[in-house]
Design a protein around this motif. Structure first.
Motif, mmCIF file in Angstrom:
data_model
loop_
_atom_site.group_PDB
_atom_site.id
_atom_site.type_symbol
_atom_site.label_atom_id
_atom_site.label_comp_id
_atom_site.label_asym_id
_atom_site.label_seq_id
_atom_site.Cartn_x
_atom_site.Cartn_y
_atom_site.Cartn_z
ATOM 1 N N HIS A 54 7.363 1.435 -4.561
ATOM 2 C CA HIS A 54 6.987 2.652 -5.290
ATOM 3 C C HIS A 54 7.893 3.793 -4.828
ATOM 4 O O HIS A 54 8.184 3.920 -3.635
ATOM 5 C CB HIS A 54 5.525 3.006 -5.008
ATOM 6 C CG HIS A 54 4.946 4.003 -5.967
ATOM 7 N ND1 HIS A 54 5.203 5.348 -5.869
ATOM 8 C CD2 HIS A 54 4.123 3.846 -7.042
ATOM 9 C CE1 HIS A 54 4.562 5.991 -6.849
ATOM 10 N NE2 HIS A 54 3.904 5.110 -7.575
ATOM 11 N N ASP A 62 0.858 -1.185 0.000
ATOM 12 C CA ASP A 62 0.000 0.000 0.000
ATOM 13 C C ASP A 62 0.896 1.237 0.000
ATOM 14 O O ASP A 62 1.391 1.656 1.037
ATOM 15 C CB ASP A 62 -0.918 -0.001 1.221
ATOM 16 C CG ASP A 62 -1.877 1.185 1.240
ATOM 17 O OD1 ASP A 62 -1.778 2.038 0.330
ATOM 18 O OD2 ASP A 62 -2.705 1.262 2.155
ATOM 19 N N TYR A 63 1.103 1.823 -1.187
ATOM 20 C CA TYR A 63 2.003 2.962 -1.276
ATOM 21 C C TYR A 63 1.272 4.298 -1.132
ATOM 22 O O TYR A 63 1.866 5.367 -1.339
ATOM 23 C CB TYR A 63 2.797 2.935 -2.587
ATOM 24 C CG TYR A 63 1.964 2.906 -3.853
ATOM 25 C CD1 TYR A 63 1.461 4.075 -4.407
ATOM 26 C CD2 TYR A 63 1.699 1.706 -4.502
ATOM 27 C CE1 TYR A 63 0.708 4.053 -5.565
ATOM 28 C CE2 TYR A 63 0.948 1.671 -5.658
ATOM 29 C CZ TYR A 63 0.450 2.851 -6.192
ATOM 30 O OH TYR A 63 -0.305 2.824 -7.334
ATOM 31 N N THR A 64 -0.013 4.247 -0.773
ATOM 32 C CA THR A 64 -0.770 5.485 -0.586
ATOM 33 C C THR A 64 -0.852 5.903 0.879
ATOM 34 O O THR A 64 -0.994 7.090 1.182
ATOM 35 C CB THR A 64 -2.197 5.326 -1.141
ATOM 36 O OG1 THR A 64 -2.880 4.287 -0.428
ATOM 37 C CG2 THR A 64 -2.160 4.985 -2.625
ATOM 38 N N ASP A 65 -0.769 4.942 1.804
ATOM 39 C CA ASP A 65 -0.889 5.251 3.234
ATOM 40 C C ASP A 65 0.504 5.453 3.821
ATOM 41 O O ASP A 65 1.107 4.541 4.396
ATOM 42 C CB ASP A 65 -1.622 4.121 3.961
ATOM 43 C CG ASP A 65 -2.022 4.507 5.379
ATOM 44 O OD1 ASP A 65 -1.462 5.507 5.898
ATOM 45 O OD2 ASP A 65 -2.863 3.808 5.975
ATOM 46 N N ARG A 106 7.220 6.751 -4.275
ATOM 47 C CA ARG A 106 6.546 7.601 -3.299
ATOM 48 C C ARG A 106 6.896 7.203 -1.866
ATOM 49 O O ARG A 106 6.828 8.024 -0.949
ATOM 50 C CB ARG A 106 5.032 7.520 -3.519
ATOM 51 C CG ARG A 106 4.218 8.465 -2.658
ATOM 52 C CD ARG A 106 2.734 8.278 -2.884
ATOM 53 N NE ARG A 106 2.358 8.547 -4.269
ATOM 54 C CZ ARG A 106 1.120 8.376 -4.735
ATOM 55 N NH1 ARG A 106 0.160 7.929 -3.948
ATOM 56 N NH2 ARG A 106 0.847 8.645 -5.997
ATOM 57 N N GLN A 107 7.273 5.959 -1.661
ATOM 58 C CA GLN A 107 7.573 5.474 -0.317
ATOM 59 C C GLN A 107 8.959 5.883 0.175
ATOM 60 O O GLN A 107 9.231 5.832 1.378
ATOM 61 C CB GLN A 107 7.463 3.943 -0.286
ATOM 62 C CG GLN A 107 6.075 3.411 -0.600
ATOM 63 C CD GLN A 107 6.046 1.902 -0.707
ATOM 64 O OE1 GLN A 107 6.927 1.307 -1.333
ATOM 65 N NE2 GLN A 107 5.062 1.274 -0.109
#
Length: 285
Positions: free
Chosen positions: A233, A207-210, A235-236
Motif C-alpha cells: 500500500h 497490515d498497512y494501518t499499523d 501508505r507504507q
C-alpha cells in the motif's frame, strides 16, 4: 557492483495488481522507488490474459525516463516466459520470477530476454531478473540461483515457504516468525553478498494501518542487512523510506568519525579511539 546493479538501489518496491487499470494509471506517482506489477497471485486464473493485455498497453504509455523502476512479477513456467517475451521493452527494469524453481527457470527467462532485447535494440543483458524463493528447494538452491545470469537481487516468498515448512509465519507487521525464519533470511543475504548482488528485498506487511509496527520491523530488517522492502500500500512507503535512511545523529557521528580518522592518518596513525572508547581502524571506517 555487477552489471545489473543500479548506482542507487531502491528502498521500496510497491506491488500493483496487473488487472486494475485505475491503480496502474496512478502507480508511477505514488512515491515508490520501484513498482512490482503483479500478474501472479494478485490476478485470478480467469483474469490473467486480460491483465497481460492491460499491462502491455500501460507499458506502451509509460515513459521509462520519468518512471520509478518497473518490475513485472510473472507466473511460473512457460506462461511466465511468454509474459516476459511480450512485456520486455525499454520501460521494464526487470522481471520478478514467482515460485522460481532453480537456475534452469532463470536460464529459460534469459533466453527469452536475450531475444527480446535484440528485437527492441536494447543493450544485451540489460533487463534484470529477481527470483522469488518460495519453496524449500529454492532456498536450498539459493547459491546457484543467485549466481545465475541477469539476477540483480532476490526475494523471499515467506507465506508459501512458511506454509510448506510449518514455520509460524511473520506476524501482521512483518516481524520475523522466530529464529528459523531469521536464519533463512540471513542465508539468503549471505548468498546474495557472495554473488555480488544487491541485498534481498524484505517481505511485505499486509497490515498497512499499523505504521509503528511497520517501522519497528523494517528497522529490524535493516539491522539484519536488508536495504529494501516490498510494500502492498502507498501508505507504507514513507515509513519504509525513513527506516532505511540514517538519522541525523547517525550521519553527524559518522562524519565526525571520518574527520578524526582522516586527521589521524595525516599524522601517521591508522588507529583512533571513538568517543565510546572503541578502537577504530580502516576496516571499521
Amino acid at each position: 557492483m555487477t552489471a545489473n546493479q543500479p548506482p542507487s538501489a531502491p528502498r521500496s518496491y510497491l506491488y500493483v495488481p496487473g488487472d486494475r487499470p485505475e491503480m496502474l494509471a496512478k502507480a508511477t506517482a505514488r512515491g515508490a522507488d520501484a513498482l512490482i506489477v503483479d500478474l501472479e497471485d494478485a490476478v485470478p486464473a480467469h483474469g490473467k490474459d486480460r491483465a497481460l493485455a492491460l499491462v502491455r498497453a500501460w507499458l506502451a504509455d509509460t515513459a521509462p525516463d520519468r518512471a520509478p523502476e518497473i518490475w513485472i512479477r510473472v507466473n511460473p513456467g512457460e506462461r511466465g516466459c511468454e509474459e516476459s517475451a511480450l512485456l520486455a521493452g525499454p520501460a521494464v527494469t526487470g522481471f520478478c520470477l514467482a515460485k522460481c524453481s532453480g537456475a534452469d527457470a532463470i536460464a529459460a527467462q534469459d533466453a527469452v530476454l536475450t531475444a527480446a532485447e535484440a528485437r527492441h535494440a536494447l543493450a544485451p543483458g540489460g533487463i534484470a531478473l529477481a527470483p522469488l524463493l518460495e519453496t524449500a528447494a529454492a532456498v536450498l538452491d539459493v547459491r546457484p540461483i543467485a549466481q545465475a545470469p541477469r539476477v540483480r537481487h532476490l526475494h523471499l516468498g515467506e507465506a508459501d515457504l512458511c506454509a510448506e515448512l510449518g514455520i509460524a509465519p511473520a506476524d501482521a507487521s512483518g516481524a520475523p516468525g522466530g529464529t528459523a525464519l531469521t536464519a533463512i533470511r540471513t542465508g539468503v543475504l549471505l548468498a546474495s553478498a557472495a554473488a555480488g548482488l544487491l541485498p534481498p528485498v524484505g517481505p511485505v506487511s499486509t497490515d498497512y494501518t499499523d505504521l509503528d509496527a511497520l517501522a519497528r520491523s523494517t528497522r529490524a530488517l535493516r539491522d539484519l542487512g536488508y536495504r529494501a522492502r516490498a510494500c502492498v500500500h502507498p501508505r507504507q512507503l514513507p515509513t519504509v523510506h525513513a527506516a532505511f535512511a540514517p538519522g541525523p545523529e547517525e550521519v553527524a557521528a559518522a562524519r565526525a568519525l571520518l574527520d578524526r580518522f582522516d586527521e589521524a592518518v595525516r599524522d601517521g596513525s591508522g588507529v583512533i579511539t571513538d568517543p565510546d572508547g572503541r578502537m577504530v581502524d580502516e576496516a571499521v571506517v
